[in-house]
Write an enzyme that holds these catalytic residues in place. Structure first.
Site, PDB file in Angstrom:
ATOM      1  N   ASP A 125       0.855  -1.191   0.000  1.00 44.61           N
ATOM      2  CA  ASP A 125       0.000   0.000   0.000  1.00 44.61           C
ATOM      3  C   ASP A 125       0.889   1.238   0.000  1.00 44.61           C
ATOM      4  OD1 ASP A 125       0.845  -0.583   2.683  1.00 44.61           O
ATOM      5  OD2 ASP A 125      -0.569   0.910   3.421  1.00 44.61           O
ATOM      6  N   GLU A 192       0.151  -0.757   5.821  1.00 49.62           N
ATOM      7  CA  GLU A 192       1.220  -0.237   6.681  1.00 49.62           C
ATOM      8  C   GLU A 192       1.048   1.261   6.920  1.00 49.62           C
ATOM      9  OE1 GLU A 192       4.950   1.547   7.974  1.00 49.62           O
ATOM     10  OE2 GLU A 192       3.894   2.001   6.118  1.00 49.62           O
TER      11      GLU A 192
HETATM   12 ZN   LIG Z   1       6.723   2.355   4.174  1.00 46.45          ZN
END
Ligand SMILES: [Zn+2]
Length: 489
Positions: A125, A192
């Site tokens: 992501d 994340e």
């Molecule tokens: Zn990162």
């Protein structure tokens, strides 16, 4: 009497000369830790193909949005399908599990499956591109343009280059029939940038339920730092061996309000300001820790003489070093727990004294401190019952520090130097947060590192405009991942 004074003076001068001699000797003879690693033969890869695949991977806007409503599941699903189509050997020969719909866990079973596995992780992501800045990009953020020797696009650094370099290394090794001795696992998180709770944390829980302990784990983190200090020409590979903790505290002061024409001596705002000023004047202790000494050790011999003199005699100059470094924000952040007020809130009308004032202060906690210690420090320095101190959600303690005397550290350093000839390797704190923090229960050996060449000017590209990575640097990253896998015996 005069004789005694003379003798004392002579002794003093002799001692002084001795001291100066020691200082100069240390500065003159300090040497970097021995590097005795031979450069490995390059494993040929089809450059055009791997660059094209990475470029196409950058075209998926796998954005972790601030508002969960804006999450676009079909982009993530099509990204996963893209990997299936492109990395066919990996999907044929490794076990792939989809964790919590969008995160991926691959297991490459080794010939000696009883050995603790290695886990290489990354996240696919990315952060959004701020709408007003889209036009500022030299090449569009979502086209994966290859130009001027770089691959351009959101995620080129953080962290698709990490994910794709791992995929390419694995696919390449499978192609030559390589099989690891030790089981190697790969975990690719999908959230994340918003905390990793649904991705990496779930991967970690899955492994924990299976009673897996890891030999070590490698995640994104520190880069190969270029031009780190004046006088140092060589790039330095910075291995992140710990990351700081996180805490926000809300301070709220209440005091009777009223008309501003007859102000009392103290108001909610003045009480709050005094509290913050007290914290500001009493920062938490800094320490030129053993780890920081190790950070500087490989680069000290390259410094200009004055700096080398000081840094090779830390035993004598630690006070001076601390006070000098405290003025450099990024080194100060490595020395101590830092804090900064980030939100202020008080008042509704210009002629009304507000009855309440609040501020949020954000702390980044050094591994020598913890959440409780910081809270006690703040309570102690504020020392005023009229100020209520409240902990905000998402506090976390700093990570443990990975032992740099361990074989795992040497293995990381070796893998770097097999690709990057004679490059100094230095252990360091990582100042931000990574997905790796979810894995501390299943390993003591965590490294936060990508061999991405970064100059100080590149810092703004991460999460910012014109994120890019050198084409050759990306090829080096693949070689590094190959070495890392092969060395994980
Ligand atoms: Zn990162």
């Amino acid at each position: 009497m005069r004789l005694i004074i003379r003798r004392l003076l002579i002794t003093f001068f002799l001692m002084l000369i001795g001291l100066i001699a020691v200082i100069l000797y240390r500065a003159a003879t300090i040497s970097p830790p021995d590097i005795d690693v031979e450069v490995a033969e390059i494993t040929p890869v089809d450059s055009a193909k791997v660059i094209d695949r990475f470029s196409r991977g950058l075209q998926f806007p796998t954005v972790s949005p601030q508002d969960p409503e804006d999450f676009e599941p079909e982009v993530f699903r099509s990204f996963i399908s893209f990997l299936e189509e492109e990395y066919t050997l990996m999907h044929e020969r490794l076990e792939r599990e989809i964790i919590n719909d969008y995160s991926l866990l691959f297991t490459w079973e080794g010939t000696e499956p009883d050995k603790d596995p290695v886990l290489l992780i990354g996240h696919y992501d990315v952060v959004p591109v701020e709408p007003q800045t889209e036009g500022d990009w030299t090449y569009p953020a979502w086209e994966g343009t290859v130009a001027e020797g770089f691959l351009w696009g959101r995620g080129a650094i953080d962290d698709k280059s990490g994910v794709f370099s791992i995929l390419e290394a694995t696919e390449r090794l499978l192609d030559e029939g390589y099989q690891p001795e030790r089981t190697i696992m790969f975990g690719f998180g999908h959230d994340e940038e918003i905390g990793g709770l649904e991705g990496a944390r779930r991967i970690a829980q899955t492994l924990q339920e299976r009673d897996i302990q890891l030999k070590y784990l490698v995640d994104e983190g520190m880069p190969i730092a270029e031009q780190i200090m004046e006088g140092i020409d060589s790039p330095v590979a910075m291995l992140g061996v710990a990351e700081k903790g996180y805490l926000s505290l809300r301070l709220r002061a209440r005091q009777e309000g009223g008309h501003s024409s007859m102000p009392p001596n103290e108001t909610s705002i003045s009480i709050l300001s005094d509290a913050i000023s007290n914290i500001r004047q009493n920062p938490m202790d800094g320490e030129f820790s053993d780890l920081l000494r190790q950070t500087f050790r490989p680069i000290t011999p390259e410094l200009p003489f004055a700096e080398r003199l000081v840094l090779s005699n830390i035993w004598l100059f630690s006070g001076l070093i601390e006070s000098q470094f405290s003025n450099i924000p990024y080194i100060n952040a490595a020395l101590r727990t830092t804090f900064v007020p980030t939100i202020f809130d008080s008042g509704i009308k210009e002629n009304v004294i507000p009855a309440s004032a609040s501020a949020i202060i954000n702390f980044r906690i050094h591994p020598m401190d913890d959440v409780e210690k910081v809270k006690n420090h703040v309570r102690d320095k504020v020392n005023d019952d009229r100020v209520v101190i409240e902990e905000m959600p998402r506090a976390r303690n700093p990570s443990p520090v990975t032992d740099i005397e361990s074989g795992q550290y040497d293995l990381m350093a070796q893998s770097v130097q097999e690709v990057f000839e004679d490059m100094p390797v230095a252990p360091i704190f990582f100042l931000a947060a990574t997905d790796s923090r979810h894995f501390h229960d299943i390993t003591d050996h965590v490294f936060r590192f990508r061999p991405i060449r970064a100059t100080p000017a590149d810092r703004t590209r991460i999460h910012g405009t014109d994120e890019r990575i050198g084409v050759n640097n990306y090829l080096e990253m693949i070689q590094f991942q190959i070495r890392l896998i092969k060395n994980s015996t």
